[in-house]
Design a protein around this motif. Structure first.
Motif, PDB file in Angstrom:
ATOM      1  N   LYS A 116       0.848  -1.189   0.000  1.00 41.73           N
ATOM      2  CA  LYS A 116       0.000   0.000   0.000  1.00 41.73           C
ATOM      3  C   LYS A 116       0.883   1.238   0.000  1.00 41.73           C
ATOM      4  N   THR A 117       0.378   2.291  -0.631  1.00 44.94           N
ATOM      5  CA  THR A 117       1.096   3.559  -0.732  1.00 44.94           C
ATOM      6  C   THR A 117       0.156   4.679  -0.366  1.00 44.94           C
ATOM      7  N   TRP A 118       0.670   5.692   0.311  1.00 48.27           N
ATOM      8  CA  TRP A 118      -0.086   6.911   0.555  1.00 48.27           C
ATOM      9  C   TRP A 118       0.873   8.079   0.434  1.00 48.27           C
ATOM     10  N   CYS A 119       0.370   9.200  -0.116  1.00 51.07           N
ATOM     11  CA  CYS A 119       1.185  10.380  -0.385  1.00 51.07           C
ATOM     12  C   CYS A 119       0.539  11.615   0.234  1.00 51.07           C
ATOM     13  N   ASP A 120       1.332  12.679   0.375  1.00 47.71           N
ATOM     14  CA  ASP A 120       0.790  13.889   0.991  1.00 47.71           C
ATOM     15  C   ASP A 120       0.241  14.892  -0.010  1.00 47.71           C
ATOM     16  N   SER A 121       0.331  14.612  -1.316  1.00 40.23           N
ATOM     17  CA  SER A 121      -0.292  15.491  -2.308  1.00 40.23           C
ATOM     18  C   SER A 121      -0.394  14.780  -3.655  1.00 40.23           C
ATOM     19  N   GLY A 122      -1.244  15.308  -4.525  1.00 36.51           N
ATOM     20  CA  GLY A 122      -1.364  14.788  -5.885  1.00 36.51           C
ATOM     21  C   GLY A 122      -2.283  13.583  -6.023  1.00 36.51           C
ATOM     22  N   ARG A 123      -2.250  13.019  -7.225  1.00 36.70           N
ATOM     23  CA  ARG A 123      -3.026  11.823  -7.573  1.00 36.70           C
ATOM     24  C   ARG A 123      -2.038  10.731  -7.939  1.00 36.70           C
ATOM     25  N   TYR A 124      -2.250   9.517  -7.464  1.00 43.28           N
ATOM     26  CA  TYR A 124      -1.258   8.458  -7.616  1.00 43.28           C
ATOM     27  C   TYR A 124      -1.911   7.091  -7.472  1.00 43.28           C
ATOM     28  N   ARG A 125      -1.128   6.052  -7.804  1.00 40.64           N
ATOM     29  CA  ARG A 125      -1.557   4.675  -7.553  1.00 40.64           C
ATOM     30  C   ARG A 125      -0.334   3.803  -7.330  1.00 40.64           C
TER      31      ARG A 125
ATOM     32  N   PRO B 103      -5.805   1.208  -7.254  1.00 39.47           N
ATOM     33  CA  PRO B 103      -6.699   2.239  -7.791  1.00 39.47           C
ATOM     34  C   PRO B 103      -6.040   3.624  -7.734  1.00 39.47           C
ATOM     35  N   TRP B 104      -6.446   4.508  -8.680  1.00 39.18           N
ATOM     36  CA  TRP B 104      -6.017   5.901  -8.620  1.00 39.18           C
ATOM     37  C   TRP B 104      -6.703   6.551  -7.432  1.00 39.18           C
ATOM     38  N   VAL B 105      -5.931   7.261  -6.603  1.00 37.15           N
ATOM     39  CA  VAL B 105      -6.476   7.959  -5.439  1.00 37.15           C
ATOM     40  C   VAL B 105      -5.852   9.347  -5.330  1.00 37.15           C
ATOM     41  N   TRP B 106      -6.475  10.197  -4.522  1.00 37.05           N
ATOM     42  CA  TRP B 106      -5.947  11.536  -4.245  1.00 37.05           C
ATOM     43  C   TRP B 106      -5.232  11.531  -2.902  1.00 37.05           C
ATOM     44  N   ALA B 107      -4.428  12.544  -2.675  1.00 35.55           N
ATOM     45  CA  ALA B 107      -3.576  12.696  -1.495  1.00 35.55           C
ATOM     46  C   ALA B 107      -4.205  12.212  -0.197  1.00 35.55           C
ATOM     47  N   SER B 108      -3.415  11.529   0.552  1.00 35.00           N
ATOM     48  CA  SER B 108      -3.660  10.952   1.866  1.00 35.00           C
ATOM     49  C   SER B 108      -4.478   9.659   1.824  1.00 35.00           C
ATOM     50  N   ALA B 109      -5.081   9.323   0.704  1.00 36.02           N
ATOM     51  CA  ALA B 109      -5.789   8.041   0.585  1.00 36.02           C
ATOM     52  C   ALA B 109      -4.771   6.947   0.256  1.00 36.02           C
TER      53      ALA B 109
ATOM     54  N   GLY C 200       8.912  -6.210  -6.796  1.00 36.97           N
ATOM     55  CA  GLY C 200       9.197  -4.787  -6.975  1.00 36.97           C
ATOM     56  C   GLY C 200       7.921  -3.975  -6.860  1.00 36.97           C
ATOM     57  N   ASP C 201       8.081  -2.677  -6.535  1.00 35.08           N
ATOM     58  CA  ASP C 201       6.927  -1.802  -6.455  1.00 35.08           C
ATOM     59  C   ASP C 201       7.365  -0.361  -6.679  1.00 35.08           C
ATOM     60  N   HIS C 202       6.421   0.473  -7.104  1.00 31.84           N
ATOM     61  CA  HIS C 202       6.664   1.906  -7.228  1.00 31.84           C
ATOM     62  C   HIS C 202       5.335   2.636  -7.243  1.00 31.84           C
ATOM     63  N   THR C 203       5.407   3.948  -7.113  1.00 31.00           N
ATOM     64  CA  THR C 203       4.220   4.792  -7.149  1.00 31.00           C
ATOM     65  C   THR C 203       4.145   5.458  -8.503  1.00 31.00           C
ATOM     66  N   GLU C 204       2.976   5.408  -9.136  1.00 33.81           N
ATOM     67  CA  GLU C 204       2.746   6.044 -10.445  1.00 33.81           C
ATOM     68  C   GLU C 204       1.949   7.313 -10.216  1.00 33.81           C
ATOM     69  N   TRP C 205       2.374   8.413 -10.840  1.00 32.08           N
ATOM     70  CA  TRP C 205       1.758   9.732 -10.653  1.00 32.08           C
ATOM     71  C   TRP C 205       0.969  10.165 -11.858  1.00 32.08           C
ATOM     72  N   GLY C 206      -0.048  10.993 -11.648  1.00 35.66           N
ATOM     73  CA  GLY C 206      -0.733  11.653 -12.752  1.00 35.66           C
ATOM     74  C   GLY C 206      -2.123  11.164 -13.013  1.00 35.66           C
ATOM     75  N   ALA C 207      -2.458  11.184 -14.286  1.00 35.93           N
ATOM     76  CA  ALA C 207      -3.756  10.808 -14.850  1.00 35.93           C
ATOM     77  C   ALA C 207      -4.854  11.106 -13.975  1.00 35.93           C
TER      78      ALA C 207
END
Length: 118
Positions: A64-73, A91-97, A111-118
């Motif tokens: 699981k990933t959570w970020c402090d801003s933007g849209r990501y998955r 799923p694509w989510v907005w900041a803090s989700a 492996g894993d990473h966070t994808e930004w945008g869309a």
């Protein structure tokens, strides 16, 4: 005025922590969690993300990933016992989700990473 000072302090802290993570990424990778800091050229230059391995009720492996801003998955690369590799997306989510991606039952995360945008 106070809001401005708080915002500057938070921005400074994010930059310092982001720099620390770029200097020691292997320490984070070894812990089973990940941190992603966007490059300075990005629109969300001060965004930071954190990740954590999770195990589902049936034994599925995920991250699981959570970020402090933007849209990501969350994006994970999985591997079967036979060596076949595939990618699953959260799923694509907005900041803090939280965005969570899961491997199929019996498979492991390689492996894993966070994808930004869309």
């Amino acid at each position: 005025m106070i809001k401005g000072r708080i915002a500057k302090a938070l921005a400074s802290t994010a930059l310092v922590l982001g720099g620390a993570m770029t200097l020691a990424p292997s320490a984070v990778a070894d812990s089973g969690s990940s941190v992603t800091v966007l490059p300075a050229s990005s629109d969300s230059a001060l965004a930071s993300c954190w990740g954590q391995r999770v195990t589902g009720s049936a034994g599925h492996q995920g991250n699981k990933t959570w970020c402090d801003s933007g849209r990501y998955r969350e994006v994970i690369k999985c591997e079967t016992l036979g060596g076949y590799q595939y990618t699953h997306y959260g799923p694509w989510v907005w900041a803090s989700a939280e965005s969570v991606a899961w491997c199929n039952l019996g498979d492991r995360i390689i492996g894993d990473h966070t994808e930004w945008g869309a």
